[in-house]
Write a protein that holds these residues in place. Structure first.
Motif, PDB file in Angstrom:
ATOM      1  N   THR A  57       0.850  -1.191   0.000  1.00 34.37           N
ATOM      2  CA  THR A  57       0.000   0.000   0.000  1.00 34.37           C
ATOM      3  C   THR A  57       0.890   1.248   0.000  1.00 34.37           C
ATOM      4  N   GLY A  58       0.269   2.384  -0.205  1.00 35.19           N
ATOM      5  CA  GLY A  58       1.004   3.633  -0.140  1.00 35.19           C
ATOM      6  C   GLY A  58       1.600   3.868   1.239  1.00 35.19           C
ATOM      7  N   THR A  59       0.923   3.422   2.267  1.00 34.45           N
ATOM      8  CA  THR A  59       1.438   3.572   3.625  1.00 34.45           C
ATOM      9  C   THR A  59       2.731   2.782   3.807  1.00 34.45           C
ATOM     10  N   HIS A  60       2.776   1.580   3.235  1.00 35.51           N
ATOM     11  CA  HIS A  60       4.022   0.800   3.313  1.00 35.51           C
ATOM     12  C   HIS A  60       5.162   1.558   2.645  1.00 35.51           C
ATOM     13  N   ILE A  61       4.887   2.144   1.492  1.00 35.66           N
ATOM     14  CA  ILE A  61       5.922   2.905   0.775  1.00 35.66           C
ATOM     15  C   ILE A  61       6.373   4.085   1.638  1.00 35.66           C
ATOM     16  N   TRP A  62       5.420   4.804   2.198  1.00 27.89           N
ATOM     17  CA  TRP A  62       5.770   5.969   3.027  1.00 27.89           C
ATOM     18  C   TRP A  62       6.678   5.549   4.171  1.00 27.89           C
ATOM     19  N   TYR A  63       6.270   4.506   4.899  1.00 29.41           N
ATOM     20  CA  TYR A  63       7.074   4.069   6.035  1.00 29.41           C
ATOM     21  C   TYR A  63       8.405   3.474   5.608  1.00 29.41           C
ATOM     22  N   TYR A  64       8.462   2.829   4.474  1.00 28.91           N
ATOM     23  CA  TYR A  64       9.730   2.258   4.006  1.00 28.91           C
ATOM     24  C   TYR A  64      10.801   3.349   3.922  1.00 28.91           C
ATOM     25  N   TYR A  65      10.415   4.502   3.410  1.00 28.83           N
ATOM     26  CA  TYR A  65      11.396   5.580   3.265  1.00 28.83           C
ATOM     27  C   TYR A  65      11.688   6.293   4.581  1.00 28.83           C
ATOM     28  N   CYS A  66      10.825   6.157   5.558  1.00 29.57           N
ATOM     29  CA  CYS A  66      11.075   6.760   6.874  1.00 29.57           C
ATOM     30  C   CYS A  66      11.746   5.768   7.811  1.00 29.57           C
ATOM     31  N   CYS A  67      11.136   4.597   7.959  1.00 28.88           N
ATOM     32  CA  CYS A  67      11.576   3.635   8.969  1.00 28.88           C
ATOM     33  C   CYS A  67      11.150   2.221   8.554  1.00 28.88           C
ATOM     34  N   PRO A  68      12.071   1.447   7.990  1.00 25.59           N
ATOM     35  CA  PRO A  68      11.730   0.072   7.584  1.00 25.59           C
ATOM     36  C   PRO A  68      11.204  -0.783   8.739  1.00 25.59           C
ATOM     37  N   ARG A  69      11.607  -0.449   9.958  1.00 20.74           N
ATOM     38  CA  ARG A  69      11.103  -1.200  11.119  1.00 20.74           C
ATOM     39  C   ARG A  69       9.576  -1.062  11.219  1.00 20.74           C
ATOM     40  N   PRO A  98      13.570  -5.164  11.679  1.00 19.50           N
ATOM     41  CA  PRO A  98      14.896  -4.557  11.625  1.00 19.50           C
ATOM     42  C   PRO A  98      15.228  -3.912  12.965  1.00 19.50           C
ATOM     43  N   GLN A  99      16.491  -3.826  13.273  1.00 18.86           N
ATOM     44  CA  GLN A  99      16.949  -3.211  14.520  1.00 18.86           C
ATOM     45  C   GLN A  99      16.406  -1.783  14.634  1.00 18.86           C
ATOM     46  N   ILE A 154       9.642  -1.753  -3.475  1.00 19.99           N
ATOM     47  CA  ILE A 154       8.666  -2.843  -3.321  1.00 19.99           C
ATOM     48  C   ILE A 154       9.390  -4.167  -3.061  1.00 19.99           C
ATOM     49  N   ALA A 155      10.472  -4.418  -3.791  1.00 21.52           N
ATOM     50  CA  ALA A 155      11.258  -5.641  -3.562  1.00 21.52           C
ATOM     51  C   ALA A 155      11.841  -5.630  -2.148  1.00 21.52           C
ATOM     52  N   ALA A 156      12.329  -4.480  -1.705  1.00 24.66           N
ATOM     53  CA  ALA A 156      12.894  -4.380  -0.357  1.00 24.66           C
ATOM     54  C   ALA A 156      11.827  -4.614   0.714  1.00 24.66           C
ATOM     55  N   ILE A 157      10.626  -4.104   0.480  1.00 27.07           N
ATOM     56  CA  ILE A 157       9.529  -4.305   1.440  1.00 27.07           C
ATOM     57  C   ILE A 157       9.184  -5.791   1.544  1.00 27.07           C
ATOM     58  N   HIS A 158       9.185  -6.488   0.431  1.00 30.63           N
ATOM     59  CA  HIS A 158       8.930  -7.940   0.471  1.00 30.63           C
ATOM     60  C   HIS A 158      10.025  -8.656   1.274  1.00 30.63           C
ATOM     61  N   CYS A 159      11.267  -8.218   1.119  1.00 24.89           N
ATOM     62  CA  CYS A 159      12.370  -8.803   1.900  1.00 24.89           C
ATOM     63  C   CYS A 159      12.188  -8.517   3.393  1.00 24.89           C
ATOM     64  N   ILE A 160      11.822  -7.294   3.725  1.00 23.06           N
ATOM     65  CA  ILE A 160      11.594  -6.924   5.137  1.00 23.06           C
ATOM     66  C   ILE A 160      10.471  -7.783   5.713  1.00 23.06           C
ATOM     67  N   ALA A 161       9.406  -7.939   4.957  1.00 21.36           N
ATOM     68  CA  ALA A 161       8.260  -8.727   5.434  1.00 21.36           C
ATOM     69  C   ALA A 161       8.635 -10.180   5.685  1.00 21.36           C
ATOM     70  N   ALA A 162       9.547 -10.704   4.891  1.00 23.20           N
ATOM     71  CA  ALA A 162       9.928 -12.117   5.016  1.00 23.20           C
ATOM     72  C   ALA A 162      10.816 -12.382   6.228  1.00 23.20           C
ATOM     73  N   VAL A 173       7.541  -0.631   8.797  1.00 23.45           N
ATOM     74  CA  VAL A 173       6.950  -1.456   7.735  1.00 23.45           C
ATOM     75  C   VAL A 173       6.780  -2.883   8.247  1.00 23.45           C
ATOM     76  N   TRP A 174       7.831  -3.414   8.866  1.00 26.07           N
ATOM     77  CA  TRP A 174       7.766  -4.776   9.387  1.00 26.07           C
ATOM     78  C   TRP A 174       6.661  -4.876  10.447  1.00 26.07           C
ATOM     79  N   LEU A 175       6.606  -3.910  11.368  1.00 22.75           N
ATOM     80  CA  LEU A 175       5.596  -3.940  12.432  1.00 22.75           C
ATOM     81  C   LEU A 175       4.183  -3.915  11.850  1.00 22.75           C
ATOM     82  N   MET A 176       3.963  -3.046  10.877  1.00 21.02           N
ATOM     83  CA  MET A 176       2.632  -2.964  10.253  1.00 21.02           C
ATOM     84  C   MET A 176       2.268  -4.271   9.567  1.00 21.02           C
ATOM     85  N   LEU A 177       3.221  -4.800   8.798  1.00 24.97           N
ATOM     86  CA  LEU A 177       2.949  -6.027   8.042  1.00 24.97           C
ATOM     87  C   LEU A 177       2.729  -7.230   8.948  1.00 24.97           C
TER      88      LEU A 177
END
Length: 169
Positions: free
Chosen positions: A9-21, A150-151, A137-145, A23-27
Motif C-alpha cells: 500500500t502507499g502507507t508501506h511505501i511511506w514508512y519504508y522511506y522513513c523507517c523500515p522497522r 529490523p533493529q 517494493i522488492a525491499a519491502i517484500h524482503c523486510i516482510a519475510a 513497515v515490518w511492524l505494520m505487516l
C-alpha cells in the motif's frame, strides 16, 4: 513467515522511506498506539482540510486516494500530509499511487498538499521514479519475510511515532 502474502500500500511505501522497522511492524499486525496524539492530529488534518475535494476520496484496490479531481490538464491525485518534513517519503507514496493508476491504464499527475504549511508540490511519475519504486517494493517484500523486525534505529520520526514505546520503552 514463508507464505506471507500481502498487497503493498502507499502507507508501506511511506514508512519504508522513513523507517523500515515500522513497515515490518505494520505487516506483522503489530498495531501502533491508536491514542497517540500525533495520529489524532494527522486524522484531524486529513478530515478537516480540502472539504470540497474530500467528497472525491476513493479507494481502488490497494490504494486509497485522498483527493481525486479533474482539472484542465487532466486527472489530479492529491495526497494530504501533516508536514513536509518527510518529503521523500511523501513523494514516493504519491508516485506509488500514480504508478498503480498507470498500471490500470489511468494517467494522472500528483499534488502533495501540506495544509498547515499552506504549501503544495507537484509530483510526476518518471521512469527513474518507477525504477526506484520497484526496488522499494522488492525491499519491502524482503523486510516482510524476515522473522524479526529490523533493529531499532533512532531517527527524527521516533519522537512522534506511535510505535515509540514498542521500540524504546
Amino acid at each position: 513467515m514463508d507464505d506471507f502474502e500481502f498487497n503493498i500500500t502507499g502507507t508501506h511505501i511511506w514508512y519504508y522511506y522513513c523507517c523500515p522497522r515500522e513497515v515490518w511492524l505494520m505487516l506483522h499486525q503489530v498495531n501502533p498506539d491508536e491514542d497517540d496524539a500525533n495520529m489524532d492530529l494527522g486524522r484531524f488534518i486529513h478530515e478537516m482540510t480540502y472539504g470540497r475535494d474530500k467528497s472525491k476520496e476513493i479507494s481502488l484496490g490497494n490504494i486509497r486516494l485522498d483527493i481525486v479531481r479533474q482539472d484542465k490538464e487532466g486527472l489530479v491525485i492529491g495526497e494530504v500530509k501533516k508536514s513536509s518534513k518527510y518529503l521523500k517519503s511523501a513523494r514516493m507514496q504519491l508516485a506509488f499511487y500514480l504508478a498503480e493508476l498507470k498500471r490500470r491504464g489511468i494517467e494522472a499527475t500528483g499534488e502533495l498538499l501540506f495544509p498547515k504549511e499552506k504549501k503544495k508540490e507537484s509530483v510526476t511519475l518518471t521512469a527513474d521514479i518507477e525504477k526506484e519504486l520497484m526496488k522499494a517494493i522488492a525491499a519491502i517484500h524482503c523486510i516482510a519475510a524476515e522473522s524479526r523486525p529490523p533493529q531499532a534505529r533512532k531517527i527524527g520520526l521516533c519522537k512522534n511515532c506511535a510505535y515509540k514505546e514498542f521500540c524504546w520503552a
